[in-house]
Design an enzyme around this catalytic site. Structure first.
Site, mmCIF file in Angstrom:
data_model
loop_
_atom_site.group_PDB
_atom_site.id
_atom_site.type_symbol
_atom_site.label_atom_id
_atom_site.label_comp_id
_atom_site.label_asym_id
_atom_site.label_seq_id
_atom_site.Cartn_x
_atom_site.Cartn_y
_atom_site.Cartn_z
ATOM 1 N N ASN A 1 12.918 12.143 102.852
ATOM 2 C CA ASN A 1 12.167 11.383 101.678
ATOM 3 C C ASN A 1 10.833 11.986 101.265
ATOM 4 O OD1 ASN A 1 11.951 9.781 99.392
ATOM 5 N ND2 ASN A 1 10.997 7.950 100.918
ATOM 6 N N ASP B 1 19.294 2.125 96.810
ATOM 7 C CA ASP B 1 18.438 1.541 97.714
ATOM 8 C C ASP B 1 18.765 -0.092 97.765
ATOM 9 O OD1 ASP B 1 16.224 0.547 99.137
ATOM 10 O OD2 ASP B 1 14.813 1.331 97.994
ATOM 11 N N GLU C 1 12.316 7.281 107.875
ATOM 12 C CA GLU C 1 11.252 7.117 106.669
ATOM 13 C C GLU C 1 9.979 7.411 107.442
ATOM 14 O OE1 GLU C 1 10.299 7.213 103.946
ATOM 15 O OE2 GLU C 1 10.337 5.526 102.972
ATOM 16 N N TYR D 1 19.713 8.918 92.497
ATOM 17 C CA TYR D 1 19.364 7.759 93.437
ATOM 18 C C TYR D 1 18.596 6.630 92.621
ATOM 19 C CZ TYR D 1 16.492 5.543 96.778
ATOM 20 O OH TYR D 1 15.698 4.712 97.802
ATOM 21 N N ASP E 1 17.308 -2.119 100.372
ATOM 22 C CA ASP E 1 16.213 -2.677 101.088
ATOM 23 C C ASP E 1 16.907 -3.302 102.405
ATOM 24 O OD1 ASP E 1 14.281 -2.241 99.386
ATOM 25 O OD2 ASP E 1 14.418 -4.233 98.099
ATOM 26 N N ARG F 1 18.688 3.276 107.237
ATOM 27 C CA ARG F 1 17.230 3.905 107.254
ATOM 28 C C ARG F 1 16.415 3.242 108.322
ATOM 29 N NH1 ARG F 1 12.808 2.791 102.084
ATOM 30 N NH2 ARG F 1 11.131 1.946 103.860
ATOM 31 N N CYS G 1 6.597 -1.128 101.068
ATOM 32 C CA CYS G 1 7.016 0.241 100.873
ATOM 33 C C CYS G 1 6.446 0.859 102.187
ATOM 34 C CB CYS G 1 5.995 0.740 100.004
ATOM 35 S SG CYS G 1 5.879 2.775 99.672
ATOM 36 N N GLU H 1 17.826 -1.075 105.356
ATOM 37 C CA GLU H 1 16.622 -0.602 106.399
ATOM 38 C C GLU H 1 16.118 -1.508 107.353
ATOM 39 O OE1 GLU H 1 12.763 -1.839 103.928
ATOM 40 O OE2 GLU H 1 14.339 -0.391 102.798
ATOM 41 N N HIS I 1 21.798 2.530 101.262
ATOM 42 C CA HIS I 1 20.999 2.488 102.296
ATOM 43 C C HIS I 1 20.429 1.050 102.543
ATOM 44 C CE1 HIS I 1 16.805 3.037 100.965
ATOM 45 N NE2 HIS I 1 17.137 4.147 100.002
ATOM 46 N N ASP J 1 6.590 -3.001 95.169
ATOM 47 C CA ASP J 1 7.597 -3.001 95.972
ATOM 48 C C ASP J 1 7.294 -3.587 97.225
ATOM 49 O OD1 ASP J 1 9.946 -2.117 97.235
ATOM 50 O OD2 ASP J 1 9.310 -0.233 98.015
#
Length: 287
Positions: free
Chosen positions: A204, A80, A182, A38, A82, A152, A117, A109, A107, A53
């Site tokens: 996660n 990731d 999440e 990942y 975002d 996500r 985060c 989100e 992924h 982040d």
């Protein structure tokens, strides 16, 4: 034939996916026997740029780290992305460039573009309809067979489990292959999601966050198909490095720390150093 996330899901239940912040970390993960890796957006921001982040890094920043990892390791990698770095055409560009750089899964989100985060307070999410549009734009841009598009959702802390289930099913209908809920806080919630969502679910398990450190069998029994450890190795590496730097402030020798270090021979083994050296010798011997 290279493995895919879909194939691995048939072989490993659940599938462990480990975070690798750079190419050398990916080599260590592969040597240890892991089957999937990942690339974390937080990892790119923290490790490569020294930033929090908070949407401070770009698509190109992530692509650079992805290319470095895939240039040396052939393991399937989840990336990731975002919020996709824009809407519509920008999301389409994100997916195409991630695939070109070697991503096997990504992924996206449903946070607003000024994201945080997933385990911090103050998160804001977009409407279900806006996230559906993100998924549709992503799905329409997939050019690679067996590429996994993961959605996500950060709705749990904002709107509760019913919203997570409702959004997840809408995202699947729009083209998502798997779901990443999440900051889930109980095994019962994972079980409720898995019972009501017809797609593989990812948990996660990030340290020091809102989700407890559930064990593999507990998550399996709750219907989870993938377990993500996004920054576990990075946190351990960072603490070890800090200990060395502090020791050099207080001491005139690192003798007490050497036994905790990776040896030169161990480093060379991971890098396959002697193979490279042999090739150099062979080239020079022909002259």
């Amino acid at each position: 034939m290279a493995q895919t996330f879909f194939k691995l899901l048939q072989e490993d239940n659940p599938l462990k996916i480990v975070g690798t912040i750079n190419a050398y970390s990916a080599l260590l993960a592969k040597k240890s026997g892991h089957k999937a890796i990942y690339l974390s957006g937080a990892g790119v921001a923290n490790a490569s740029y020294g930033l929090p982040d908070l949407a401070l890094t770009s698509r190109d920043n992530v692509l650079e780290d992805l290319r470095r990892i895939k240039g040396i390791v052939d393991l399937p990698i989840l990336v990731d992305c975002d919020t996709g770095w824009g809407s519509g055409l920008n999301i389409s560009k994100t997916i195409k460039e991630m695939i070109s750089a070697g991503a096997d899964a990504v992924h996206l989100e449903d946070q607003v573009s000024e994201k945080r985060c997933g385990h911090r307070p103050g998160k804001e999410i977009v409407s279900k309809e806006e996230m559906v549009d993100r998924i549709k734009a992503s799905k329409d841009s997939v050019t690679k067979n067996d590429f996994m598009l993961m959605a996500r959702t950060d709705a749990f802390s904002k709107e509760g489990i019913n919203s997570v289930i409702d959004r997840s099913n809408a995202f699947i209908e729009a083209g998502a292959d798997s779901i990443f809920p999440e900051a889930i806080t109980s095994l019962e919630d994972y079980l409720e999601i898995s019972k009501n969502v017809n797609a593989p679910i990812l948990a996660n398990i990030t340290e020091f966050g809102l989700t407890p450190m559930f064990k593999t069998d507990e998550l399996k029994n709750a219907g989870v198909k993938m377990i993500l450890y996004p920054l576990s190795a990075f946190r351990a590496m960072s603490k070890a490095a800090e200990d060395v730097y502090l020791e050099l402030i207080d001491s005139d020798s690192l003798e007490k720390k050497v036994k905790k270090m990776q040896s030169r021979d161990e480093l060379y083994d991971v890098l396959n150093y002697h193979m490279y050296e042999k090739k150099i010798d062979e080239l020079f011997s022909k002259e």
